[in-house]
Scaffold this active site. Structure first.
Site, PDB file in Angstrom:
ATOM      1  N   GLY A   7      62.559  53.583  62.397  1.00 27.96           N
ATOM      2  CA  GLY A   7      62.834  53.581  61.202  1.00 27.96           C
ATOM      3  C   GLY A   7      62.865  54.987  60.799  1.00 27.96           C
ATOM      4  O   GLY A   7      62.205  56.243  60.104  1.00 27.96           O
ATOM      5  N   ASP A  50      66.648  46.674  64.753  1.00 24.45           N
ATOM      6  CA  ASP A  50      65.312  45.922  63.927  1.00 24.45           C
ATOM      7  C   ASP A  50      63.778  45.593  65.030  1.00 24.45           C
ATOM      8  O   ASP A  50      64.416  44.409  65.551  1.00 24.45           O
ATOM      9  CB  ASP A  50      66.063  44.421  63.907  1.00 24.45           C
ATOM     10  CG  ASP A  50      65.359  43.609  63.054  1.00 24.45           C
ATOM     11  OD1 ASP A  50      64.040  43.807  63.058  1.00 24.45           O
ATOM     12  OD2 ASP A  50      65.469  42.649  62.128  1.00 24.45           O
ATOM     13  N   TYR A 143      50.122  46.178  53.258  1.00 24.83           N
ATOM     14  CA  TYR A 143      50.857  47.434  54.092  1.00 24.83           C
ATOM     15  C   TYR A 143      49.126  47.742  54.884  1.00 24.83           C
ATOM     16  O   TYR A 143      49.385  47.880  56.153  1.00 24.83           O
ATOM     17  CB  TYR A 143      51.266  48.061  53.285  1.00 24.83           C
ATOM     18  CG  TYR A 143      51.088  49.917  53.413  1.00 24.83           C
ATOM     19  CD1 TYR A 143      52.670  49.430  54.357  1.00 24.83           C
ATOM     20  CD2 TYR A 143      50.902  50.479  53.123  1.00 24.83           C
ATOM     21  CE1 TYR A 143      52.472  51.138  54.804  1.00 24.83           C
ATOM     22  CE2 TYR A 143      50.891  51.930  53.439  1.00 24.83           C
ATOM     23  CZ  TYR A 143      52.018  52.001  54.282  1.00 24.83           C
ATOM     24  OH  TYR A 143      52.707  53.093  55.149  1.00 24.83           O
ATOM     25  N   LYS A 147      48.201  48.228  58.768  1.00 22.51           N
ATOM     26  CA  LYS A 147      48.347  49.368  59.230  1.00 22.51           C
ATOM     27  C   LYS A 147      46.830  48.991  60.042  1.00 22.51           C
ATOM     28  O   LYS A 147      47.017  49.495  60.839  1.00 22.51           O
ATOM     29  CB  LYS A 147      47.963  50.340  58.366  1.00 22.51           C
ATOM     30  CG  LYS A 147      49.955  50.671  57.556  1.00 22.51           C
ATOM     31  CD  LYS A 147      50.325  51.319  58.941  1.00 22.51           C
ATOM     32  CE  LYS A 147      51.927  51.743  57.875  1.00 22.51           C
ATOM     33  NZ  LYS A 147      52.852  51.695  59.254  1.00 22.51           N
TER      34      LYS A 147
END
Ligand SMILES: NC(=O)c1ccc[n+]([C@@H]2O[C@H](COP(=O)([O-])OP(=O)(O)OC[C@H]3O[C@@H](n4cnc5c(N)ncnc54)[C@H](O)[C@@H]3O)[C@@H](O)[C@H]2O)c1
Length: 323
Positions: A7, A50, A143, A147
């Site tokens: 990322g 990816d 999200y 996490k």
């Protein structure tokens, strides 16, 4: 040190790559997306990766043989609510794939970037203010769910497989860069639209208060945690904190430099709901004790540094989304 970033094309990667290269490390930046123009001169050859593709992750880790991995790839909170399936695939399966590659290839150390989105209002009442590391975690977003899972996977791989995984729970991060669809983006747009339009209508209430951090502190936190002696670390994942201004306090700080800027508030239900579910401030005593964490920028120090940078970024023709 041989360092790989997943990322790397995002907001944190932008500043982290430059800092790592300047410190003399051999950096392999990877991302699903091509190298953004803003990242043009940083790090080694850009690799397309990816993280949802397990075979590709293993193949690239085998080629690069990193000693340290910064796992940044993720779909952030607001975008994750628009596409929870994608958030699950990238954040959950992607983190699993990266941990598996670290285990199989004996990668020395993995840095995980968690978030204040792991928190949510517990059934018993509001979150303590400030919120310590160890409270029941009731995330309200996909999200946040992924996490929490990533944090638990880090602890599991450390205990079960000896993968030295460690991480921070970042507050909303502010820098002169393209934000990635987080719910804290209103804070950055007060600076960006304050400079270029002289006005901004925030999608959050004036009294919204969440933990925020200026990017140079965030990057330094990642580096200091990555280099800390394992023996000194009593936890896998640490709260880190810097400031917790209300939205209208950010406006006041920006107006010290842009006296004519007008700020109004029109809360948008989904993102305001996410913001209200997060802690107002974090207790980061463990990070301060174990690895000497200390923030350098408070709100006004950030504003003084950021306004000229935003101005320069806009002069260079950067295009930013408005929210
Ligand atoms: N920016 C913040 O305020 C903040 C706060 C808390 C935690 N974090 C965490 O820090 C990390 C980095 O955040 P950021 O602000 O740089 O995010 P960002 O959205 O700017 O960047 C994320 C990057 O991940 C990439 N990506 C998306 N799907 C991918 C895939 N399948 N494979 C590989 N790469 C993929 C994107 O192309 C993007 O470049 C994330 O894990 C995020 O959850 C960020």
């Amino acid at each position: 040190m041989r360092i790989l970033l997943t990322g790397a094309g995002g907001q944190i990667g932008h500043d982290l790559i430059g800092t790592l290269v300047a410190a003399g490390h051999e950096v392999t930046p990877t991302d699903l997306a091509p190298r953004p123009p803003s990242h043009a001169h940083a790090g080694g050859e850009w690799q397309r990766l990816d993280v949802t593709d397990a075979a590709a992750v293993t193949k690239l880790f085998t080629e690069v043989r990193p000693e340290l991995v910064f796992h940044l790839a993720a779909i952030l909170s607001a975008r994750g609510e628009a596409d929870p399936r994608l958030a699950y695939d990238v954040n959950q399966t992607g983190t699993w794939n990266v941990l598996e590659a670290c285990r199989a290839l004996h990668v020395g150390r993995l840095i995980f970037t968690s978030s204040i989105a792991v928190f949510g209002p517990p059934p018993s009442g509001p979150l303590p203010d400030p919120t310590p590391d160890d409270v029941p975690l009731h995330p309200t977003t996909m999200y946040g769910v992924t996490k929490v899972s990533g944090e638990l996977l880090c602890a599991y791989y450390r205990a079960r497989h000896g993968v030295d995984c460690r991480g921070v729970r970042f507050p909303g991060l502010i820098s002169a860069a393209m934000p990635g669809g987080g719910s804290s983006d209103y804070a950055l747009f007060m600076y960006v639209d304050g400079v270029r339009k002289g006005a901004y209508e925030a999608f959050a209430r004036a009294d919204t208060r969440i933990p925020l951090m200026y990017m140079p502190d965030g990057v330094r936190a990642l580096l200091e945690l990555a280099m800390a002696d394992r023996e000194r670390l009593t936890r896998t994942i640490y709260n880190i904190a810097a400031m917790s201004p209300r939205a209208d306090e950010i406006a006041t700080s920006v107006r010290r430099l842009l006296p004519d800027a007008q700020f109004t508030y029109k809360p948008e239900a989904v993102r305001q709901g996410i913001l209200d579910s997060w802690p107002k401030a974090l207790d980061d005593a463990a990070a301060r004790r174990d690895w000497g964490w200390a923030h350098a920028y408070d709100l006004d120090a950030m504003t003084d540094d950021l306004v000229p940078r935003v101005r320069r970024m806009l002069e260079l023709g950067a295009t930013l989304n408005t929210h």
